[in-house]
Write a protein that holds these residues in place. Structure first.
Motif, PDB file in Angstrom:
ATOM      1  N   GLY A 337       0.810  -1.214   0.000  1.00  0.00           N
ATOM      2  CA  GLY A 337       0.000   0.000   0.000  1.00  0.00           C
ATOM      3  C   GLY A 337       0.844   1.265   0.000  1.00  0.00           C
ATOM      4  N   MET A 338       1.895   1.279   0.800  1.00  0.00           N
ATOM      5  CA  MET A 338       2.756   2.463   0.853  1.00  0.00           C
ATOM      6  C   MET A 338       3.479   2.660  -0.476  1.00  0.00           C
ATOM      7  SD  MET A 338       4.238   2.150   4.761  1.00  0.00           S
ATOM      8  CE  MET A 338       4.766   3.851   4.879  1.00  0.00           C
ATOM      9  N   ALA A 339       3.936   1.564  -1.078  1.00  0.00           N
ATOM     10  CA  ALA A 339       4.598   1.677  -2.373  1.00  0.00           C
ATOM     11  C   ALA A 339       3.645   2.211  -3.441  1.00  0.00           C
ATOM     12  CB  ALA A 339       5.152   0.318  -2.797  1.00  0.00           C
ATOM     13  N   ALA A 340       2.406   1.718  -3.435  1.00  0.00           N
ATOM     14  CA  ALA A 340       1.424   2.182  -4.414  1.00  0.00           C
ATOM     15  C   ALA A 340       1.116   3.668  -4.217  1.00  0.00           C
ATOM     16  CB  ALA A 340       0.147   1.355  -4.291  1.00  0.00           C
ATOM     17  N   GLY A 341       1.039   4.096  -2.952  1.00  0.00           N
ATOM     18  CA  GLY A 341       0.820   5.512  -2.681  1.00  0.00           C
ATOM     19  C   GLY A 341       1.954   6.367  -3.214  1.00  0.00           C
ATOM     20  N   GLY A 342       3.193   5.899  -3.027  1.00  0.00           N
ATOM     21  CA  GLY A 342       4.336   6.637  -3.557  1.00  0.00           C
ATOM     22  C   GLY A 342       4.297   6.741  -5.073  1.00  0.00           C
ATOM     23  N   LEU A 343       3.902   5.653  -5.739  1.00  0.00           N
ATOM     24  CA  LEU A 343       3.810   5.678  -7.200  1.00  0.00           C
ATOM     25  C   LEU A 343       2.766   6.690  -7.678  1.00  0.00           C
ATOM     26  CD1 LEU A 343       4.046   1.885  -8.127  1.00  0.00           C
ATOM     27  CD2 LEU A 343       5.708   3.672  -8.669  1.00  0.00           C
ATOM     28  N   LEU A 344       1.626   6.743  -6.997  1.00  0.00           N
ATOM     29  CA  LEU A 344       0.593   7.699  -7.388  1.00  0.00           C
ATOM     30  C   LEU A 344       1.045   9.139  -7.196  1.00  0.00           C
ATOM     31  CD1 LEU A 344      -2.589   5.933  -5.943  1.00  0.00           C
ATOM     32  CD2 LEU A 344      -2.064   6.329  -8.352  1.00  0.00           C
ATOM     33  N   LEU A 345       1.877   9.386  -6.174  1.00  0.00           N
ATOM     34  CA  LEU A 345       2.341  10.745  -5.913  1.00  0.00           C
ATOM     35  C   LEU A 345       3.419  11.192  -6.893  1.00  0.00           C
ATOM     36  CD1 LEU A 345       2.408  10.624  -2.019  1.00  0.00           C
ATOM     37  CD2 LEU A 345       0.932  12.056  -3.431  1.00  0.00           C
ATOM     38  N   LEU A 346       4.019  10.251  -7.621  1.00  0.00           N
ATOM     39  CA  LEU A 346       5.034  10.614  -8.611  1.00  0.00           C
ATOM     40  C   LEU A 346       4.486  11.551  -9.682  1.00  0.00           C
ATOM     41  CD1 LEU A 346       7.075   7.344  -9.286  1.00  0.00           C
ATOM     42  CD2 LEU A 346       7.981   9.569  -8.620  1.00  0.00           C
ATOM     43  N   GLY A 347       3.200  11.439  -9.973  1.00  0.00           N
ATOM     44  CA  GLY A 347       2.617  12.257 -11.024  1.00  0.00           C
ATOM     45  C   GLY A 347       2.021  13.563 -10.546  1.00  0.00           C
ATOM     46  N   VAL A 348       2.222  13.917  -9.288  1.00  0.00           N
ATOM     47  CA  VAL A 348       1.594  15.120  -8.740  1.00  0.00           C
ATOM     48  C   VAL A 348       2.319  16.382  -9.233  1.00  0.00           C
ATOM     49  CG1 VAL A 348       1.204  16.424  -6.618  1.00  0.00           C
ATOM     50  CG2 VAL A 348       0.656  13.992  -6.712  1.00  0.00           C
ATOM     51  N   GLY A 349       1.526  17.344  -9.686  1.00  0.00           N
ATOM     52  CA  GLY A 349       2.057  18.632 -10.119  1.00  0.00           C
ATOM     53  C   GLY A 349       1.240  19.768  -9.544  1.00  0.00           C
ATOM     54  N   PRO A 350       1.470  20.997  -9.995  1.00  0.00           N
ATOM     55  CA  PRO A 350       0.759  22.156  -9.443  1.00  0.00           C
ATOM     56  C   PRO A 350      -0.745  22.123  -9.673  1.00  0.00           C
ATOM     57  CG  PRO A 350       2.711  22.843 -10.675  1.00  0.00           C
ATOM     58  CD  PRO A 350       2.499  21.396 -10.966  1.00  0.00           C
ATOM     59  N   ASP A 351      -1.205  21.381 -10.694  1.00  0.00           N
ATOM     60  CA  ASP A 351      -2.635  21.383 -11.039  1.00  0.00           C
ATOM     61  C   ASP A 351      -3.246  19.983 -10.992  1.00  0.00           C
ATOM     62  OD1 ASP A 351      -2.603  24.197 -11.644  1.00  0.00           O
ATOM     63  OD2 ASP A 351      -1.559  23.673 -13.502  1.00  0.00           O
ATOM     64  N   THR A 352      -2.645  19.072 -10.284  1.00  0.00           N
ATOM     65  CA  THR A 352      -3.166  17.708 -10.215  1.00  0.00           C
ATOM     66  C   THR A 352      -4.582  17.701  -9.633  1.00  0.00           C
ATOM     67  OG1 THR A 352      -0.954  16.796  -9.935  1.00  0.00           O
ATOM     68  CG2 THR A 352      -2.788  15.417  -9.227  1.00  0.00           C
ATOM     69  N   ALA A 353      -5.444  16.893 -10.232  1.00  0.00           N
ATOM     70  CA  ALA A 353      -6.827  16.806  -9.759  1.00  0.00           C
ATOM     71  C   ALA A 353      -6.866  16.329  -8.310  1.00  0.00           C
ATOM     72  CB  ALA A 353      -7.624  15.855 -10.644  1.00  0.00           C
ATOM     73  N   PHE A 354      -7.754  16.919  -7.545  1.00  0.00           N
ATOM     74  CA  PHE A 354      -7.854  16.557  -6.130  1.00  0.00           C
ATOM     75  C   PHE A 354      -8.281  15.107  -5.944  1.00  0.00           C
ATOM     76  CE2 PHE A 354      -8.357  21.261  -5.417  1.00  0.00           C
ATOM     77  CZ  PHE A 354      -7.180  21.404  -4.700  1.00  0.00           C
ATOM     78  N   ILE A 355      -9.033  14.575  -6.900  1.00  0.00           N
ATOM     79  CA  ILE A 355      -9.445  13.172  -6.776  1.00  0.00           C
ATOM     80  C   ILE A 355      -8.223  12.249  -6.892  1.00  0.00           C
ATOM     81  CG2 ILE A 355      -9.920  12.833  -9.241  1.00  0.00           C
ATOM     82  CD1 ILE A 355     -12.363  11.145  -8.350  1.00  0.00           C
ATOM     83  N   HIS A 356      -7.258  12.659  -7.708  1.00  0.00           N
ATOM     84  CA  HIS A 356      -6.016  11.885  -7.809  1.00  0.00           C
ATOM     85  C   HIS A 356      -5.244  11.939  -6.486  1.00  0.00           C
ATOM     86  CE1 HIS A 356      -2.401  10.286  -9.974  1.00  0.00           C
ATOM     87  NE2 HIS A 356      -1.782  10.925  -8.993  1.00  0.00           N
ATOM     88  N   LEU A 439      10.175   2.950  -2.868  1.00  0.00           N
ATOM     89  CA  LEU A 439      11.198   1.964  -2.514  1.00  0.00           C
ATOM     90  C   LEU A 439      11.078   1.542  -1.051  1.00  0.00           C
ATOM     91  CD1 LEU A 439      14.288   3.464  -4.397  1.00  0.00           C
ATOM     92  CD2 LEU A 439      12.872   1.509  -5.068  1.00  0.00           C
ATOM     93  N   CYS A 440      10.678   2.456  -0.196  1.00  0.00           N
ATOM     94  CA  CYS A 440      10.453   2.102   1.217  1.00  0.00           C
ATOM     95  C   CYS A 440       9.354   1.049   1.341  1.00  0.00           C
ATOM     96  CB  CYS A 440      10.084   3.345   2.023  1.00  0.00           C
ATOM     97  SG  CYS A 440      11.456   4.466   2.374  1.00  0.00           S
ATOM     98  N   GLY A 441       8.267   1.239   0.604  1.00  0.00           N
ATOM     99  CA  GLY A 441       7.183   0.260   0.639  1.00  0.00           C
ATOM    100  C   GLY A 441       7.624  -1.099   0.136  1.00  0.00           C
ATOM    101  N   VAL A 442       8.400  -1.118  -0.938  1.00  0.00           N
ATOM    102  CA  VAL A 442       8.913  -2.386  -1.475  1.00  0.00           C
ATOM    103  C   VAL A 442       9.808  -3.066  -0.446  1.00  0.00           C
ATOM    104  CG1 VAL A 442      10.389  -3.397  -3.251  1.00  0.00           C
ATOM    105  CG2 VAL A 442       8.743  -1.613  -3.867  1.00  0.00           C
ATOM    106  N   ALA A 443      10.643  -2.277   0.223  1.00  0.00           N
ATOM    107  CA  ALA A 443      11.551  -2.839   1.230  1.00  0.00           C
ATOM    108  C   ALA A 443      10.783  -3.453   2.392  1.00  0.00           C
ATOM    109  CB  ALA A 443      12.498  -1.754   1.737  1.00  0.00           C
ATOM    110  N   VAL A 444       9.727  -2.794   2.855  1.00  0.00           N
ATOM    111  CA  VAL A 444       8.922  -3.331   3.954  1.00  0.00           C
ATOM    112  C   VAL A 444       8.299  -4.667   3.555  1.00  0.00           C
ATOM    113  CG1 VAL A 444       6.818  -2.972   5.314  1.00  0.00           C
ATOM    114  CG2 VAL A 444       8.460  -1.112   5.053  1.00  0.00           C
ATOM    115  N   THR A 445       7.787  -4.760   2.326  1.00  0.00           N
ATOM    116  CA  THR A 445       7.185  -6.012   1.860  1.00  0.00           C
ATOM    117  C   THR A 445       8.212  -7.139   1.830  1.00  0.00           C
ATOM    118  OG1 THR A 445       5.567  -4.807   0.525  1.00  0.00           O
ATOM    119  CG2 THR A 445       5.967  -7.097  -0.052  1.00  0.00           C
TER     120      THR A 445
END
Length: 476
Positions: A337-356, A439-445
């Motif tokens: 879950g933590m790794a997936a959250g990190g992956l989703l945050l990789l695409g965050v920019g100044p105008d990223t949709a709040f639903i994302h 990478l932290c999430g992958v390491a925990v798994t």
């Protein structure tokens, strides 16, 4: 300690203390932009507002647990609440960033007496393995929920009353906890008290403080400057000396032999990794939502509500999973879950949709909510009751060290190249840190599988046998 009294009330009191300690880590994050504007604080000072607290707590947690075991857990628990409340008053009236940072350190002295002592009280009250696992799950859930709900509570307080209200809130809660603890928690201590290890304590503080200072101030003073290089050299030397010194003491503050047990050692490593990801996650996202997206403190806190709800709901589920199936399933799922959250945050920019953003926070919160209980249970369950304070203190130290390092590293990455203000391009600057979170999430798994196999179980038994045959400290 008798388990026939009021164990549920005792658990509530211990969870309340943990909620306070965690709240003052996460709620302060959402107040940082207001503190910056009100006290004219620099980005590094904002990091120190968070890390002066976590650093001191991490340095003193082991001493707090050992002191509670020796002098009486209820007594030290009460002293910790009083110091924590007093430090909160100093924080609320701080006129400058420097005074606030110092007041946070005072708060942390009290907090260092609450974490390990509360858990040792819980493990002493709940002696049946399944009941203990569930209780530890709720206890860990209180801390996790406080970290997750802190931005919401902090945002409401800052928007309505100002950042000082975050600290004022602690005072009546500490008073209530003192009254309840004196009424419901019977005094307990270990038959054999641990001697104070002044040298070991100083070495641990020097190690953590120089490492954190080097990471936070590196982008300001220059990574190749004499001061920063000197800090890293001192930290490296301190780490070697503390292992050498503690391994030769009969009654060490931080016993290196504990780490001969793979489940215990890996649990501590997972605590550092998971909380480093979470500390940086909260620090950067609360700044991003206010400084980049222009949200008020309350709206920023509400944006993080998916993480809070997911963490709070998953923590007790994780405790039940540990009781029923062991630590591997919830710990590995939490890492995913933590790794997936990190992956989703990789695409965050100044105008990223709040639903994302909400989806990223939700997934990360699920992961964070699942990792707490198995980490705590693995660290404590393999230890005898007489060592509960020390074992839980080491596990809690891992959490605080991780949080401090997460804030330091995330700020060093996001604030690189700026010394006077939060960068306007914070979203793009923070992307390398979201790779770190993944990478932290992958390491925990991966570590979850390593810590729960047959080899790990053999190391735990071998470590316990070695203690019994060489020192008698763990002998029944």
């Amino acid at each position: 300690m008798s388990t026939t009294g009021r164990p549920r009330v005792i658990l509530v009191v211990c969870c309340l203390s943990m909620f306070l300690v965690g709240l003052d880590i996460s709620a302060v994050n959402v107040a940082l932009p207001s503190i910056r504007a009100d006290l004219d604080a620099t980005p590094s000072q904002l990091q120190w507002v968070v890390d002066s607290y976590t650093l001191v707590v991490a340095s003193l947690l082991i001493l707090g647990g050992a002191t509670g075991d020796r002098l009486g857990r209820r007594r030290i628990f009460g002293v910790g609440l009083v110091i924590f409340g007093t430090g909160s008053v100093f924080c609320a009236v701080s006129p400058t960033p420097e005074v606030l940072i110092a007041a946070r350190a005072v708060q942390a002295v009290g907090g260092s007496m609450l974490n390990p002592v509360a858990l040792s009280i819980v493990t002493a009250v709940f002696t049946e393995p399944r009941a203990r696992a569930r209780a530890i799950g709720l206890w860990g859930g209180a801390f996790g929920a406080s970290l997750a709900f802190g931005p919401v509570v902090g945002g409401a307080l800052v928007s309505g009353l100002g950042w000082q209200a975050i600290f004022v809130l602690n005072v009546p809660v500490c008073g209530l906890a003192v009254v309840l603890s004196r009424r419901y928690i019977p005094e307990s201590r270990t038959p054999r008290g641990r001697r104070t290890d002044v040298v070991g304590q100083l070495l641990i503080f020097v190690l953590l403080s120089t490492l954190t200072f080097g990471i936070i101030e590196g982008h300001v003073l220059g990574w190749t400057s004499g001061a920063i290089v000197g800090c890293f050299v001192v930290a490296a030397c301190s780490s070697v000396i503390v292992v050498w010194y503690e391994s030769r003491r009969d009654d060490p503050l931080l016993d290196p032999r504990f780490f001969g047990s793979a489940p215990f050692g890996i649990a501590v490593v997972c605590a550092v990794i998971a909380f480093a990801a979470t500390g940086g996650f909260l620090f950067l996202n609360t700044l991003y939502l206010q400084e980049v997206r222009g949200l008020t403190p309350l709206r920023a806190g509400l944006m993080l509500l998916p993480m809070a709800v997911a963490s709070a709901c998953c923590a007790p589920v994780s405790g039940r999973l540990v009781a029923a199936r062991g630590a591997r399933t919830p710990l590995s799922a939490g890492g995913v879950g933590m790794a997936a959250g990190g992956l989703l945050l990789l695409g965050v920019g100044p105008d990223t949709a709040f639903i994302h953003l909400g989806a990223a926070y939700l997934v990360f919160g699920i992961g964070f909510g699942l990792v707490n209980a198995p980490i705590t249970n693995a660290a404590v369950s393999g230890m005898p009751q007489t060592q509960a304070g020390l074992a839980s203190a080491i596990a809690s130290t891992g959490r605080q060290v991780g949080t401090a390092l997460g804030v330091a590293v995330s700020g060093a990455i996001a604030f690189s190249g700026t010394a006077g203000a939060v960068a306007d391009d914070l979203a793009s600057n923070a992307r390398p840190f979201w790779v770190v979170v993944t990478l932290c999430g992958v390491a925990v798994t991966a570590l979850a599988y390593l810590a729960t196999g047959a080899w790990a179980a053999r190391t735990a038994v071998r470590t316990r046998d070695r203690f019994e045959s060489t020192s008698g400290i763990w002998a029944a």
